[in-house]
Motif scaffolding. Structure first.
Motif, mmCIF file in Angstrom:
data_model
loop_
_atom_site.group_PDB
_atom_site.id
_atom_site.type_symbol
_atom_site.label_atom_id
_atom_site.label_comp_id
_atom_site.label_asym_id
_atom_site.label_seq_id
_atom_site.Cartn_x
_atom_site.Cartn_y
_atom_site.Cartn_z
ATOM 1 N N SER A 142 -3.864 -27.231 -27.349
ATOM 2 C CA SER A 142 -2.549 -26.216 -28.665
ATOM 3 C C SER A 142 -3.341 -25.132 -28.528
ATOM 4 O O SER A 142 -2.457 -23.956 -28.475
ATOM 5 C CB SER A 142 -2.075 -27.183 -28.572
ATOM 6 N N LEU A 143 -4.316 -24.841 -28.751
ATOM 7 C CA LEU A 143 -5.474 -23.189 -29.222
ATOM 8 C C LEU A 143 -5.795 -22.507 -27.924
ATOM 9 O O LEU A 143 -5.151 -21.486 -27.951
ATOM 10 C CB LEU A 143 -6.429 -23.994 -29.973
ATOM 11 N N ILE A 144 -5.837 -23.646 -27.011
ATOM 12 C CA ILE A 144 -5.981 -22.862 -25.484
ATOM 13 C C ILE A 144 -4.494 -22.259 -24.779
ATOM 14 O O ILE A 144 -4.683 -21.317 -24.655
ATOM 15 C CB ILE A 144 -6.149 -24.211 -24.637
ATOM 16 N N GLY A 145 -2.980 -22.887 -24.597
ATOM 17 C CA GLY A 145 -2.165 -22.711 -25.222
ATOM 18 C C GLY A 145 -1.633 -21.587 -25.859
ATOM 19 O O GLY A 145 -0.767 -20.944 -25.044
ATOM 20 N N VAL A 146 -2.091 -21.421 -26.870
ATOM 21 C CA VAL A 146 -1.739 -19.709 -27.782
ATOM 22 C C VAL A 146 -2.064 -18.579 -26.670
ATOM 23 O O VAL A 146 -0.754 -17.894 -26.446
ATOM 24 C CB VAL A 146 -2.325 -20.117 -29.123
ATOM 25 N N PHE A 147 -2.952 -18.599 -25.903
ATOM 26 C CA PHE A 147 -2.892 -16.943 -25.110
ATOM 27 C C PHE A 147 -2.324 -16.857 -24.341
ATOM 28 O O PHE A 147 -1.768 -15.527 -24.033
ATOM 29 C CB PHE A 147 -4.552 -17.730 -24.877
ATOM 30 N N TYR A 148 -1.786 -17.681 -23.530
ATOM 31 C CA TYR A 148 -0.527 -17.202 -22.451
ATOM 32 C C TYR A 148 0.439 -17.763 -22.904
ATOM 33 O O TYR A 148 1.318 -16.536 -22.699
ATOM 34 C CB TYR A 148 -0.907 -18.045 -21.531
ATOM 35 N N TYR A 149 1.392 -17.711 -24.390
ATOM 36 C CA TYR A 149 2.430 -17.716 -24.935
ATOM 37 C C TYR A 149 2.530 -15.510 -25.878
ATOM 38 O O TYR A 149 2.772 -15.211 -25.112
ATOM 39 C CB TYR A 149 2.988 -18.056 -25.896
ATOM 40 N N LEU A 150 0.867 -15.782 -26.404
ATOM 41 C CA LEU A 150 0.905 -14.280 -26.942
ATOM 42 C C LEU A 150 0.657 -13.173 -25.965
ATOM 43 O O LEU A 150 0.280 -12.263 -26.215
ATOM 44 C CB LEU A 150 -0.775 -14.355 -28.194
ATOM 45 N N ARG A 151 0.308 -13.923 -24.409
ATOM 46 C CA ARG A 151 0.024 -12.450 -24.116
ATOM 47 C C ARG A 151 1.568 -12.301 -23.052
ATOM 48 O O ARG A 151 1.363 -10.719 -23.030
ATOM 49 C CB ARG A 151 -0.387 -13.052 -22.572
#
Lengths: 482, 201
Positions: free
Chosen positions: A417-426
């Motif tokens: 889910s840390l990986i997932g943070v990237f595309y939400y924050l983009r």
């Protein structure tokens, strides 16, 4: 053999909704030309009526009727209430969108209500037959809704893919159910549970059945490796339909899993736990990594859905009441976030323009700071950043996994889910730090404006006070027939 | 081997070979006709199981209605077989490997003793005066009435969806509206004009 007249009272919401669907169909036929909003208003009235009737007929305890095919308990009542509210919000968000695309007609609303009826049937099914029929009622309405925009090649392709894979999944599910029936000699969930506990039948046959049932469920949940349809359907179908598919049916699917795996096959938890671990890890892995590469926001959200479904399965696989209620909490929070996000995409799209590219969110802060802030809240919640509610959803599920003794699984889930943070924050970066490409005005209807703001703020409010929602979910699971 | 066994093996052999024929026949019409044969023989197997109502329904509904419609569709579509078979040999090894793997796995489970005749004995046979159809009817309208109604709702959805997806209201076409023509009244078409008669000059 004597047959007793079934008690209709627990099924009044279903009966009322079915009557109202027929009213919507006929009223639209008679006066649809002059009053295009009639079907919309009638649908909202039907959902409101369902809320009232469900509230009035809810009784403590577990009530079976229709020869044990229908069950009414706290889980059913609460999930149904959530489905009504979700569908109602979906209709509010979609109204402008579908009317600018010439889809504002009785068919859209009657199919949406039929799908709602299917979800209600699934949620309060206590028999394999009603589970399956409810699922088919839901799926058939959804296939038709995807295909409604028939002049669009993308929508037609999405509908065909959805239909073929969905039919395959239904076949899997039926095959699994027939295996269970062969082993236990009954289709009634309570009876199946009893027979399995006596241990008089071959374990292998039951496991074969469970394998096929889990595969069928994962298709419907869009959990990897049965997720292939989701990105194409999300991209091809019109945003209003995607919002519908992505929200309320997940609540129904959760009810379906509870009735089938937790209740019916609950004593076989050791057998399906391993399968769910594989599904959950694959979903989180594929969902989060593939979402990074997307430029279409609907496609990206499809992969994000896949990873969220992995999290939902994490709660289920712990196999106890706490896990189930944390999983239910996660589904509810997921639905809340999905509603807001797709509501925002529809808000930004105009006649002849779909705001479905990531670039369409560039510089939203300059165009309208308030909506940018709402979208920021939603993205933070999806990523699981405090103080939004998303963090509590993830936390409670992880707690359940730890209680079940799978520390490595919790670690994997956190890393993915840390990986997932990237595309939400983009998206947040695009909204706040990039120049807008267009200066088209955002002019929503009054009710949409209000509801979308409330939706975004709810994500924040539940983040500060998650106990109320959590207590509700725990109550639903504790007072259900599981 | 009893007479029933002989019939069973005969029907089974025809069923399996016609099912194979469905997927190997070059001509789609032949495939569809072989499928009819497969349905017919499986109806025969159901008769052996004393499920006479289901057997007759299978013949009436599938052979009589569904397959005939299917044949019409096959005949109307122009299916290019060469295009369909393109890439067949390229993917054949992979597909065959997967199919063999799955068949092997299924066989390991299904060939085991848990599916044998000892574990799952045949249901006791009923007398000649026992009506399968009557029992089905009784169950459908009593214990299974909820499921029966749901199936009816699903059919309603199918009707709504089929109409919503295929009905096109085209504007600007010149064809006459029959209903409008039938409903026409005299006063819509003929106008009586009273004119004073003119004198010849």
């Amino acid at each position: 053999m004597n047959f007793l007249q079934p008690d209709f009272a627990p099924a009044y919401p279903e009966i009322f909704l079915l009557l109202m669907v027929c009213v919507v169909l006929l009223a639209d036929l008679a006066w649809g030309e002059e009053k295009p909003h009639l079907a919309y208003l009638l649908s909202q009235f039907a959902l409101l009526g369902c809320v009232l009737i469900t509230f009035a007929t809810s009784a403590p305890g577990v009530v079976y009727t229709f020869s044990g095919m229908f069950v009414d308990d706290a889980l059913a009542d609460i999930l149904k209430m959530m489905v009504y509210v979700t569908v109602s919000v979906v209709l509010v968000y979609s109204r402008t969108y579908i009317s600018t695309r010439g889809m504002l007609n009785g068919e859209f609303f009657s199919l949406a209500l039929f799908a709602t009826l299917g979800m209600m049937v699934m949620i309060s099914a206590s028999h394999f037959l009603t589970l399956y029929l409810g699922l088919e009622l839901l799926s058939l309405s959804l296939y038709a809704m995807v295909a409604l925009r028939r002049d669009s090649v993308g929508a037609t392709e999405a509908a065909i893919k959805f239909f073929v894979l969905g039919a395959l999944a239904s076949g899997f599910l039926l095959y699994g159910m027939s295996m269970i029936y062969g082993a236990t000699g009954s289709l009634n969930i309570a009876r199946v549970t009893e027979v399995i506990q006596t241990g008089a039948m071959s374990h292998t046959v039951l496991v074969v059945g469970v394998v096929f049932i889990v595969a069928g469920i994962s298709f419907k949940l869009s959990a990897a490796p049965f997720h292939m349809w989701a990105p194409d359907v999300y991209e091809g179908a019109s945003t209003a339909v995607v919002l519908f598919i992505g929200s309320a049916p997940k609540l129904a699917a959760f009810g379906f899993i509870m009735r089938l795996l937790a209740e019916g096959l609950g004593s076989m938890v050791a057998d399906w736990q391993g399968m769910l671990i594989i599904l959950a890890v694959m979903s989180m892995l594929i969902g989060n990594i593939a979402a990074i590469a997307q430029t279409n926001i609907k496609r990206m959200l499809a992969y994000s859905t896949i990873s969220h479904m992995g999290f939902v399965l994490l709660g289920v696989l712990s196999g106890d009441g706490n896990g189930y209620s944390s999983s239910m909490f996660y589904v509810v929070v997921y639905v809340l976030m999905t509603l807001g996000t797709f509501g925002m995409i529809m808000l930004l799209s105009r006649a002849g323009f779909e705001a479905d590219k990531l670039e369409d969110f560039k510089g939203l802060n300059r165009r309208n700071p308030w909506y940018a802030f709402i979208m920021l809240l939603l993205m933070f919640s999806m990523a699981g950043i405090p103080p939004t509610v998303g963090i509590y959803a993830k936390l409670s599920v992880l707690q359940a996994v730890l209680n079940a003794g799978y520390i490595w699984l919790a670690v994997v889930a956190v890393l993915l889910s840390l990986i997932g943070v990237f595309y939400y924050l983009r998206i947040v970066k695009l909204m706040y730090f990039d120049e807008p490409e267009t200066d088209a005005l955002i002019l929503p209807q009054g009710d949409v404006k209000l509801l979308l703001s409330a939706n975004g703020l709810a994500v924040l409010a539940f983040g500060f006070f998650p106990q109320a929602l959590m207590a509700w979910c725990a109550y639903a699971i504790r007072h259900s027939s599981i | 081997m009893s007479f029933e066994d002989i019939i069973f093996y005969f029907f089974s052999a025809v069923l399996v070979s016609s099912a194979l024929g469905v997927i190997t026949a070059r001509n789609p019409v032949h495939s569809a006709l072989l499928l009819v044969l497969a349905f017919f023989t499986s109806a025969g197997l159901w008769l052996l199981l004393e499920a006479e109502f289901l057997a007759i329904t299978l013949v009436l509904v599938y052979v009589g209605a569904v397959m005939v419609l299917f044949l019409f569709v096959v005949m109307m579509l122009d299916i290019n077989l060469d295009q369909l078979r393109e890439g067949f040999w390229k993917w054949f090894p992979f597909g065959a490997f997967l199919a063999l793997l799955m068949a092997g796995e299924m066989a390991m489970v299904l060939m085991g003793k848990q599916f044998g005749a000892d574990e799952m004995p045949a249901p006791p046979s009923r007398g000649a005066d026992y009506s399968n159809t009557k029992e089905l009817g009784r169950l459908i309208y009593t214990e299974y009435v909820y499921a029966f109604e749901l199936a009816a709702v699903i059919l309603l959805v199918a009707i709504v969806a089929a109409i919503a997806l295929t009905l096109r209201r085209r504007t600007g076409i010149k064809s006459p509206d029959v209903a409008q023509q039938v409903a026409v009244k005299r006063k819509d078409r003929v106008r009586m004009v009273s004119m004073p008669s003119e004198k010849k000059e």
